[in-house]
Design a protein around this motif. Structure first.
Motif, PDB file in Angstrom:
ATOM      1  N   TRP A 109       0.836  -1.208   0.000  1.00 16.48           N
ATOM      2  CA  TRP A 109       0.000   0.000   0.000  1.00 16.48           C
ATOM      3  C   TRP A 109       0.869   1.254   0.000  1.00 16.48           C
ATOM      4  CZ3 TRP A 109      -0.326   3.787   3.814  1.00 16.48           C
ATOM      5  CH2 TRP A 109      -1.288   4.758   3.593  1.00 16.48           C
ATOM      6  N   ALA A 110       1.901   1.282   0.836  1.00 13.05           N
ATOM      7  CA  ALA A 110       2.789   2.442   0.886  1.00 13.05           C
ATOM      8  C   ALA A 110       3.540   2.613  -0.434  1.00 13.05           C
ATOM      9  CB  ALA A 110       3.775   2.305   2.043  1.00 13.05           C
ATOM     10  N   THR A 111       3.932   1.516  -1.049  1.00  8.42           N
ATOM     11  CA  THR A 111       4.620   1.589  -2.336  1.00  8.42           C
ATOM     12  C   THR A 111       3.705   2.163  -3.416  1.00  8.42           C
ATOM     13  OG1 THR A 111       5.962  -0.316  -1.714  1.00  8.42           O
ATOM     14  CG2 THR A 111       5.921   0.265  -4.039  1.00  8.42           C
ATOM     15  N   LEU A 112       2.479   1.707  -3.451  1.00  7.78           N
ATOM     16  CA  LEU A 112       1.526   2.217  -4.449  1.00  7.78           C
ATOM     17  C   LEU A 112       1.214   3.696  -4.214  1.00  7.78           C
ATOM     18  CD1 LEU A 112      -0.917  -0.805  -4.702  1.00  7.78           C
ATOM     19  CD2 LEU A 112       0.756  -0.056  -6.397  1.00  7.78           C
ATOM     20  N   GLU A 113       1.069   4.097  -2.973  1.00  7.72           N
ATOM     21  CA  GLU A 113       0.812   5.505  -2.672  1.00  7.72           C
ATOM     22  C   GLU A 113       2.015   6.371  -3.057  1.00  7.72           C
ATOM     23  OE1 GLU A 113      -1.895   7.260  -1.505  1.00  7.72           O
ATOM     24  OE2 GLU A 113      -2.926   5.392  -1.979  1.00  7.72           O
ATOM     25  N   THR A 114       3.205   5.862  -2.866  1.00  8.23           N
ATOM     26  CA  THR A 114       4.410   6.608  -3.217  1.00  8.23           C
ATOM     27  C   THR A 114       4.546   6.743  -4.729  1.00  8.23           C
ATOM     28  OG1 THR A 114       5.469   5.740  -1.236  1.00  8.23           O
ATOM     29  CG2 THR A 114       6.903   6.714  -2.881  1.00  8.23           C
ATOM     30  N   GLN A 115       4.158   5.724  -5.470  1.00  2.68           N
ATOM     31  CA  GLN A 115       4.266   5.773  -6.928  1.00  2.68           C
ATOM     32  C   GLN A 115       3.311   6.780  -7.551  1.00  2.68           C
ATOM     33  OE1 GLN A 115       3.738   1.730  -8.201  1.00  2.68           O
ATOM     34  NE2 GLN A 115       5.913   1.251  -8.008  1.00  2.68           N
ATOM     35  N   LYS A 116       2.295   7.197  -6.836  1.00  3.76           N
ATOM     36  CA  LYS A 116       1.348   8.166  -7.374  1.00  3.76           C
ATOM     37  C   LYS A 116       1.952   9.556  -7.527  1.00  3.76           C
ATOM     38  CE  LYS A 116      -2.818   5.972  -5.567  1.00  3.76           C
ATOM     39  NZ  LYS A 116      -3.952   6.132  -4.633  1.00  3.76           N
ATOM     40  N   HIS A 117       2.974   9.870  -6.768  1.00  3.18           N
ATOM     41  CA  HIS A 117       3.595  11.184  -6.793  1.00  3.18           C
ATOM     42  C   HIS A 117       4.828  11.166  -7.694  1.00  3.18           C
ATOM     43  CE1 HIS A 117       0.942  12.332  -3.541  1.00  3.18           C
ATOM     44  NE2 HIS A 117       1.288  11.210  -2.920  1.00  3.18           N
ATOM     45  N   ALA A 118       4.848  12.064  -8.660  1.00  2.00           N
ATOM     46  CA  ALA A 118       5.931  12.067  -9.657  1.00  2.00           C
ATOM     47  C   ALA A 118       7.297  12.302  -9.023  1.00  2.00           C
ATOM     48  CB  ALA A 118       5.648  13.122 -10.720  1.00  2.00           C
ATOM     49  N   GLY A 119       7.372  13.188  -8.050  1.00  2.00           N
ATOM     50  CA  GLY A 119       8.652  13.478  -7.409  1.00  2.00           C
ATOM     51  C   GLY A 119       9.199  12.310  -6.611  1.00  2.00           C
ATOM     52  N   CYS A 120       8.314  11.543  -6.041  1.00  2.16           N
ATOM     53  CA  CYS A 120       8.739  10.394  -5.229  1.00  2.16           C
ATOM     54  C   CYS A 120       9.022   9.159  -6.075  1.00  2.16           C
ATOM     55  CB  CYS A 120       7.681  10.064  -4.193  1.00  2.16           C
ATOM     56  SG  CYS A 120       7.429  11.349  -2.976  1.00  2.16           S
ATOM     57  N   ARG A 121       8.418   9.092  -7.250  1.00  4.35           N
ATOM     58  CA  ARG A 121       8.563   7.906  -8.089  1.00  4.35           C
ATOM     59  C   ARG A 121      10.027   7.672  -8.468  1.00  4.35           C
ATOM     60  NH1 ARG A 121       5.300   9.180 -12.350  1.00  4.35           N
ATOM     61  NH2 ARG A 121       3.555   8.970 -10.940  1.00  4.35           N
ATOM     62  N   SER A 122      10.744   8.750  -8.807  1.00 13.18           N
ATOM     63  CA  SER A 122      12.150   8.574  -9.192  1.00 13.18           C
ATOM     64  C   SER A 122      12.991   8.120  -8.011  1.00 13.18           C
ATOM     65  CB  SER A 122      12.703   9.878  -9.772  1.00 13.18           C
ATOM     66  OG  SER A 122      12.703  10.889  -8.781  1.00 13.18           O
ATOM     67  N   VAL A 123      12.679   8.603  -6.811  1.00 13.58           N
ATOM     68  CA  VAL A 123      13.420   8.165  -5.631  1.00 13.58           C
ATOM     69  C   VAL A 123      13.131   6.697  -5.339  1.00 13.58           C
ATOM     70  CG1 VAL A 123      13.704   8.518  -3.149  1.00 13.58           C
ATOM     71  CG2 VAL A 123      13.457  10.476  -4.659  1.00 13.58           C
ATOM     72  N   LEU A 124      11.888   6.295  -5.539  1.00 12.99           N
ATOM     73  CA  LEU A 124      11.503   4.907  -5.307  1.00 12.99           C
ATOM     74  C   LEU A 124      12.216   3.967  -6.271  1.00 12.99           C
ATOM     75  CD1 LEU A 124       9.565   3.200  -3.565  1.00 12.99           C
ATOM     76  CD2 LEU A 124       7.879   3.449  -5.377  1.00 12.99           C
ATOM     77  N   VAL A 125      12.361   4.412  -7.515  1.00 16.28           N
ATOM     78  CA  VAL A 125      12.989   3.560  -8.536  1.00 16.28           C
ATOM     79  C   VAL A 125      14.507   3.629  -8.467  1.00 16.28           C
ATOM     80  CG1 VAL A 125      13.249   3.235 -11.022  1.00 16.28           C
ATOM     81  CG2 VAL A 125      11.003   3.699 -10.071  1.00 16.28           C
ATOM     82  N   LEU A 126      15.056   4.829  -8.277  1.00 14.88           N
ATOM     83  CA  LEU A 126      16.507   4.996  -8.341  1.00 14.88           C
ATOM     84  C   LEU A 126      17.199   5.003  -6.978  1.00 14.88           C
ATOM     85  CD1 LEU A 126      16.608   7.790 -11.068  1.00 14.88           C
ATOM     86  CD2 LEU A 126      16.979   5.332 -11.378  1.00 14.88           C
ATOM     87  N   GLY A 127      16.472   5.326  -5.928  1.00 15.25           N
ATOM     88  CA  GLY A 127      17.096   5.481  -4.620  1.00 15.25           C
ATOM     89  C   GLY A 127      17.225   4.204  -3.815  1.00 15.25           C
TER      90      GLY A 127
END
Length: 127
Positions: free
Chosen positions: A100-118
């Motif tokens: 759930w937290a991962t899906l909520e984070t992916q909704k925000h464009a600024g956080c998506r890159s951190v989720l994928v690259l960080g």
């Protein structure tokens, strides 16, 4: 010299205590940091000069106190025969909240890159 044994009960208690403590501590310290930055900004103080030393000093103390409390709670549950009940409820709750937290984070464009690259370098470094 007697050799200590590690059983499933102790291992589960240690892992669940540390993960629950980390989750609760990160949430509480994050909220405290946000409030401290807002209050510092309202009073015309530089938040970098206030938040960093206060949070770094109180973070360790708060986390250790929380670890003591969580592990005591879980250890008392284990002693009363509820070995898998309370620790496993915490573990299942965290496993359910992760997607759930991962899906909520992916909704925000600024956080998506951190989720994928960080996160991948951090996970690879821990492995």
């Amino acid at each position: 010299m007697r050799r200590a044994t590690m059983d499933l009960e102790r291992a589960t208690l240690i892992v669940v205590s540390s993960v629950v403590t980390m989750s609760l501590s990160a949430f509480a310290l994050g909220m405290f940091t946000c409030a401290l930055v807002v209050v510092s900004h309202w009073n015309d103080f530089d938040p970098d000069n206030i938040a960093t030393p206060v949070v770094s000093s109180l973070g360790d103390l708060f986390t250790l106190l929380m670890l003591a409390g969580v592990s005591t709670l879980l250890h008392s549950a284990v002693r009363q025969g509820a070995f898998f009940v309370l620790p496993m409820c915490f573990a299942v709750l965290l496993c359910v909240l992760l997607p759930w937290a991962t899906l909520e984070t992916q909704k925000h464009a600024g956080c998506r890159s951190v989720l994928v690259l960080g996160w991948p370098p951090i996970i690879v470094a821990m492995a």
